[in-house]
Design a protein around this motif. Structure first.
Motif, PDB file in Angstrom:
ATOM      1  N   VAL A   1       1.329   2.549  -2.291  1.00  0.00           N
ATOM      2  CA  VAL A   1       1.964   2.554  -0.613  1.00  0.00           C
ATOM      3  C   VAL A   1       1.668   3.571   0.074  1.00  0.00           C
ATOM      4  N   LEU A   2       1.612   4.998  -0.808  1.00  0.00           N
ATOM      5  CA  LEU A   2       1.230   6.344  -0.256  1.00  0.00           C
ATOM      6  C   LEU A   2       0.074   6.589   0.066  1.00  0.00           C
TER       7      LEU A   2
ATOM      8  N   GLU B   1       9.778   1.835   3.049  1.00  0.00           N
ATOM      9  CA  GLU B   1       9.164   1.382   3.752  1.00  0.00           C
ATOM     10  C   GLU B   1       8.794  -0.221   3.799  1.00  0.00           C
ATOM     11  N   ALA B   2       7.672  -0.039   2.468  1.00  0.00           N
ATOM     12  CA  ALA B   2       7.214  -1.013   2.037  1.00  0.00           C
ATOM     13  C   ALA B   2       7.426  -2.088   1.237  1.00  0.00           C
TER      14      ALA B   2
ATOM     15  N   GLU C   1      -3.260   4.763   6.667  1.00  0.00           N
ATOM     16  CA  GLU C   1      -2.772   4.119   8.252  1.00  0.00           C
ATOM     17  C   GLU C   1      -2.261   5.724   8.911  1.00  0.00           C
ATOM     18  N   LEU C   2      -2.168   7.237   8.976  1.00  0.00           N
ATOM     19  CA  LEU C   2      -1.846   8.225   9.416  1.00  0.00           C
ATOM     20  C   LEU C   2      -3.768   8.955   9.533  1.00  0.00           C
TER      21      LEU C   2
ATOM     22  N   VAL D   1       8.246   5.884   2.874  1.00  0.00           N
ATOM     23  CA  VAL D   1       7.623   5.181   2.464  1.00  0.00           C
ATOM     24  C   VAL D   1       7.553   4.078   1.532  1.00  0.00           C
TER      25      VAL D   1
ATOM     26  N   LEU E   1       4.812  13.365   4.279  1.00  0.00           N
ATOM     27  CA  LEU E   1       5.029  12.084   3.386  1.00  0.00           C
ATOM     28  C   LEU E   1       6.778  11.980   2.517  1.00  0.00           C
TER      29      LEU E   1
ATOM     30  N   LYS F   1      -0.005   4.469   3.302  1.00  0.00           N
ATOM     31  CA  LYS F   1       0.647   5.278   4.326  1.00  0.00           C
ATOM     32  C   LYS F   1      -0.507   6.668   4.911  1.00  0.00           C
ATOM     33  N   CYS F   2      -1.240   7.168   3.692  1.00  0.00           N
ATOM     34  CA  CYS F   2      -1.972   7.830   4.714  1.00  0.00           C
ATOM     35  C   CYS F   2      -3.359   7.702   5.643  1.00  0.00           C
TER      36      CYS F   2
END
Length: 229
Positions: free
Chosen positions: A107-108, A221-222, A114-115, A218, A213, A111-112
């Motif tokens: 999930v990290l 959120e997931a 996504e950003l 994170v 992060l 997120k990376c």
């Protein structure tokens, strides 16, 4: 709403932050009196850490797998392991249950991406930084992972285990970690993962210029996306 299983106690301070964040997140999304459906298995941090320090990861895996089995029996639809370092035994935990165990590194990495972050710095406990099981899992998603200069590893480990697990937040430690984050930024990291859940108690986004992060945020959120889908 699905029921979220938490394997916690490593440390209980970070587990409490998970619990609080999950409930705040559900309330923000659903309003009213809504709160998260959570079952928690909280292990003895001293016991599981003793297995880590002696190198008996099989015993640590059995202990945490048993916790996961208890969560499944209690009705968890999926499980979070609320500790970065003990993802070393993720495979043993995941194999012990029939419900999903949401891997923090996955999930990290998502997120990376996504950003728009392709190179990310990573701070964690000494064990997690000196052994590449977690950084490799992040890198397997196509990201470059930068670690801090080795001279900082003992400092970070001491701050985590001697201060943050006891919820001691020292401004001097915040400044030292912020300096390490800035060094990773200077080395080319486009963002930095606070890869020990306790570090989120210390470093805030406003303390540094680089995007950070926080693993609890994170992971939570997931979990909320899955629980409320």
């Amino acid at each position: 709403m699905q029921t979220i299983g938490l394997i916690g106690g490593m440390s209980w301070e970070s587990s409490a932050a998970y619990y609080e964040s999950l409930n705040k997140g559900v309330q923000e999304r659903l309003g009213g009196l809504h709160s998260a459906k959570v079952v928690l298995a909280s292990v003895d941090f001293a016991e599981v850490t003793a297995h880590q320090q002696s190198g008996d990861w099989d015993a640590a895996g059995v202990l945490l797998a048993d916790a996961a089995k208890g969560l499944e029996k209690a009705g968890a639809d999926f499980i979070l392991l609320c500790a970065t370092t003990f993802h070393q035994v993720y495979d043993a935990i995941a194999a012990a249950v029939s419900v999903p165990v949401v891997h923090l590194a996955d999930v990290l990495a998502a997120k990376c991406q996504e950003l728009g972050i392709s190179t990310v710095g990573f701070l964690s406990t000494a064990y997690t930084m000196e052994n590449d099981f977690f950084a490799q899992r992040i890198a397997s998603h196509g990201l470059d992972v930068n670690l801090p200069d080795p001279v900082h590893i003992e400092t970070l480990d001491s701050i985590i285990y001697n201060e943050l697990v006891f919820r001691t937040v020292n401004p001097s430690s915040r400044r030292r970690v912020a300096t390490i984050v800035d060094e990773l930024w200077d080395s080319g990291a486009q963002g930095v993962i606070l890869g020990a859940s306790e570090l989120s108690l210390l470093v805030r986004p406003e303390d540094v210029e680089v995007p950070v992060l926080d693993v609890i945020t994170v992971h939570v959120e997931a979990a909320l996306e899955r629980a409320l889908a």
